[in-house]
Design an enzyme around this catalytic site. Structure first.
Site, mmCIF file in Angstrom:
data_model
loop_
_atom_site.group_PDB
_atom_site.id
_atom_site.type_symbol
_atom_site.label_atom_id
_atom_site.label_comp_id
_atom_site.label_asym_id
_atom_site.label_seq_id
_atom_site.Cartn_x
_atom_site.Cartn_y
_atom_site.Cartn_z
ATOM 1 C CD GLU B 110 6.274 -15.218 -5.563
ATOM 2 O OE1 GLU B 110 5.430 -14.819 -6.404
ATOM 3 O OE2 GLU B 110 6.739 -14.469 -4.680
ATOM 4 C CG HIS B 180 4.451 -12.965 6.438
ATOM 5 N ND1 HIS B 180 3.298 -12.216 6.277
ATOM 6 C CD2 HIS B 180 5.352 -12.445 5.565
ATOM 7 C CE1 HIS B 180 3.501 -11.289 5.360
ATOM 8 N NE2 HIS B 180 4.736 -11.408 4.912
#
Lengths: 435, 376
Positions: B110, B180
């Protein structure tokens, strides 16, 4: 045939594992994959190496270390008399002058900080050849991302003494508008991206810029400089891997000067330093004597051609030594001996080495040396005197450039500060700022 | 209109395909039990934007990126797994149409993705990057907060990364557990130089994403992932943009102002309906749309009119963005307030798996808060 079968079985197992994790594929999908007749039609991972029945461990000792490329010996003579150097007298003298300007500017601004005239400074002592040598091998349109000890690149490209000094004094002529600490230079005109303090952040950014240039087909290259300490950051890993997988024409230039502040490089890594990592990422690598300006120049020139024609990142590691303290906030005698520093400075100084070469070539002498040093010193002191007299930018510039357009809440905060200063201005250093 | 169980089954399949945890049956039980914590309220697109077609949110986002790639030859779309269409199908078909150089996978990293996007933007490209889940944006926090947000300011406007947009699926999905489900907007709202946008459905998502992509500042675009398939409405097929920094009054009312964003707007719309039916209270519902900069005027004008306000978000209470809104309201609307500013949010815990129904600021918790605020 046997190894092919194993390969196929392993692939099937791998697929099954992934399907289990994602709970998406039916068992028939696995069967389909398994019966595919040619792995080249599939994007499934394959092993590009042979199998072995012998259990073996590969260690650092099994991989040859990358040698250090040299052109000039420390006596200022070519190591190999057959070696050709592509620089004439004029260019060589220009390179020498740039190093000298950097060295003298560093000496004076370091003192200016000691006297409290500027808040901070970082010298490039011992690494002048790394910056100037590499910069001289690039096109002026190539984009540069630096760490902070590469001011010589700007020096080579024509950043003026006033440009450097105005930034350090945060006055109204600082191109960065007085917002960053001293030595955080930048220049749009000279294609040098403004420096920032967080280490290694610039390295993967340079890779992104290189990708943009590749798509634009504009013939421009990108170079990112970083120290061997910064190479331990995750961002450097990101940069190496992205540069390889996304095929970016970028030069990843590491200045390995032996120390990250107080941390010696043996506490920074244990492998074949930074260049030794490149092949693990699928990048090309060159290791070069950073105190040999011709070696740095040749290596950078070669790397530029290589990365532009192959669309791949190249790692250059310049071995050098940080002669100065890390910064004005550091006293390096707390972690290394004065003798060590003196030895390095005497035996491996890049400026001395080039000067010896020029003297051997009858391009330089004591008289020229004295004249140059005197002239630079006078120029620097004049620019310092001018910079000290200049006002700081307008206070309202505290609020501009946060966004492209100033949003309402910042307009409110700007108006609030202006109003506050009307009422309490005498408690602030208003006279130092432009109105 | 409650999402049909068939639709929810699809959502489950899609989401669980990429969740690295949990057994299928268990996850299915969880989602069937409490997936519809909200009812989707459709948006009406402006007539001037032309022809529309029935579109869900992932299709609307796909359409925005398709238009961005069509209208800007320097634009690129990249991130983990975007090449095959993305784990939520948002980039489906884009690589086939625009080529492998412009729509491509990045390595799984990322901080590299955001840094690469900054570099693209600095060099003049339009960078549309994807972080697979907002929960995984934190490795890029340094690049976003120290680099992207400060690029223009620190250089005295010599360079900038204004053409960078970072998309990331966010918020509750029924069974996302700790990693999530997060809503990390408040972490970034404390960072001058960023713009942060969260759409409440397909129509808003397309117009706002195109605005973010074309905006001259780096933008974070958080997409409530539960809406990808459940939210379906008429969306203009052509190119259009919606303003950043502007809140929407999605339902007018007179007794209390309800403020939220993303999925929570739909919860609040249902709460407004229940409050009207159960105790005859007229709620004004505001979607603030942009977290940074946020539309203080629309919110404060509404609160001055109603005298009462409740702010609701999925993220934890302490230092959530609701705190910023509440503090501003008390400063701007002190003389108009007839009850304390109320916040209904996630609890100050990690986002739990099996306790999700009790964690989220449900319509019932919101309804109770409305009742208590009105009767203060």
């Amino acid at each position: 045939m046997h190894s092919k079968l194993i390969l196929r079985n392993l692939r099937a197992v791998g697929t099954a594992v992934r399907c289990f994790q994602s709970s998406c594929a039916s068992s028939s999908a696995q069967l389909n994959l398994e019966t595919q007749n040619d792995s080249r039609n599939s994007s499934a991972p394959v092993f590009p190496v042979d199998f072995t029945s012998k259990l073996q461990v590969t260690t650092e000792r099994d991989v040859p270390k990358i040698p250090i490329y040299q052109v000039l010996g420390s006596d200022g003579r070519l190591i190999d008399s057959d070696q050709r150097i592509d620089v004439d007298e004029e260019t060589t003298v220009k390179m020498y002058e740039a190093m000298m300007r950097q060295n003298i500017l560093d000496g004076i601004l370091y003192q200016a900080q000691r006297q409290g005239r500027i808040s901070f400074y970082m010298t490039s002592f011992g690494e002048e050849g790394v910056a100037v040598g590499s910069a001289s091998a690039l096109e002026s349109t190539d984009l540069v991302y630096g760490q902070y000890r590469e001011a010589g690149v700007l020096m080579w490209r024509g950043f003026t003494l006033s440009d450097f000094i105005n930034q350090c004094y945060s006055n109204d002529e600082d191109l960065g508008r007085g917002r960053q600490m001293p030595i955080h230079y930048g220049s749009r005109k000279l294609n040098f991206i403004t420096l920032s303090s967080p280490l290694a952040t610039q390295v993967p950014q340079a890779v992104g810029s290189a990708y943009a240039f590749k798509l634009a087909k504009n013939g421009r290259c990108v170079i990112a400089y970083f120290g061997e300490g910064a190479a331990s950051e995750g961002d450097t890993h990101a940069a190496f891997n992205f540069a390889a997988t996304l095929q970016c024409p970028v030069i990843l230039f590491c200045r390995n000067n032996g120390y990250a502040i107080s941390t010696p490089s043996r506490e920074q890594y244990r492998g074949d330093a930074i260049a030794g990592r490149a092949v693990g990422y699928g990048l090309a690598a060159v290791r070069v004597d950073g105190n040999d300006i011709f070696a740095v120049r040749n290596a950078t020139k070669y790397a530029r051609d290589y990365c532009m024609s192959n669309n791949i990142g190249v790692v250059i590691e310049a071995m050098t030594y940080r002669v100065g303290h890390h910064s004005t906030s550091d006293d390096s005698s707390a972690y290394r001996s004065k003798e060590e520093v003196e030895d390095w400075d005497k035996s491996y100084n890049p400026i001395t080495r080039l000067r010896l070469f020029m003297e051997h070539s009858n391009w330089w002498n004591e008289e020229k040396e004295k004249l140059l040093a005197k002239q630079i010193k006078a120029d620097v002191l004049k620019a310092v005197a001018e910079a000290e007299k200049k006002l700081k930018p307008e206070i309202s510039e505290l609020f501009t450039d946060v966004y492209y357009e100033m949003p309402d809440h910042l307009m409110e905060q700007s108006a609030y500060l202006a109003d506050h200063l009307k009422k309490y201005g005498e408690h602030y250093p208003l006279d130092n700022y432009k109105k | 209109m409650a999402a049909s169980s068939k639709l929810m089954h699809k959502v489950f399949q899609d989401a669980s395909q990429f969740l690295k945890v949990g057994c299928r049956l268990q996850a299915q039980n969880v989602i069937c039990r409490h997936a519809s914590h909200f009812t989707y309220f459709k948006d009406e697109p402006l007539k001037e934007f032309g022809d529309t077609s029935k579109t869900n949110m992932f299709q609307a986002i796909n359409s925005a990126m398709d238009i961005a790639l069509d209208t800007d030859s320097s634009a690129v779309v990249f991130g983990e797994d975007v090449a095959f269409g993305g784990v939520f199908r948002c980039s489906m078909g884009l690589q086939e149409k625009h080529g492998k150089d412009r729509v491509f996978n990045s390595p799984l990293c990322e901080q590299g993705i955001v840094a690469f996007g900054i570099g693209l933007s600095v060099a003049g490209s339009t960078a549309i990057s994807e972080i697979q889940f907002a929960d995984y944006i934190f490795p890029a926090f340094d690049q976003i907060v120290n680099e992207a947000a400060k690029f223009r300011y620190r250089s005295g406007n010599l360079s900038n990364c204004g053409s960078l947009t970072i998309r990331a699926p966010c918020s509750a999905v029924g069974h996302g557990g700790l990693y999530h489900s997060q809503s990390p907007e408040a972490y970034f709202a404390h960072t001058p130089g960023l713009k942060i946008v969260i759409p409440r459905g397909p129509y808003k998502a397309k117009g706002l994403l195109l605005s973010c992509i074309r905006d001259k500042d780096p933008c974070l675009f958080f997409e409530p992932k539960i809406l990808y398939r459940t939210a379906e409405e008429e969306v203009p097929v052509n190119d259009y943009t919606l303003p950043l920094g502007k809140a929407d009054i999605v339902k007018a009312g007179s007794d209390i102002t309800l403020v939220g964003w993303g999925t929570q707007v739909h919860v609040l719309l249902e709460v407004a309906k229940l409050a009207e039916e159960q105790f005859n209270v007229s709620c004004e519902v505001i979607d603030i749309v942009s977290i940074l900069p946020w539309d203080k005027n629309t919110v404060c004008e509404s609160v001055k009119k109603t005298g009462r306000v409740m702010i609701a978000h999925e993220a934890p209470l302490t230092n959530g963005f609701g705190a910023e809104i509440a503090a501003t309201i008390q400063e701007e609307c002190f003389l108009y307030l007839e009850s304390p500013v109320k916040r209904v949010t996630g609890f100050d815990t990690p986002f739990p798996l099996i306790f999700e129904p009790f964690y989220i600021p449900s319509k019932w918790r919101c309804l109770q808060a409305v009742k208590e605020t009105v009767h203060y």
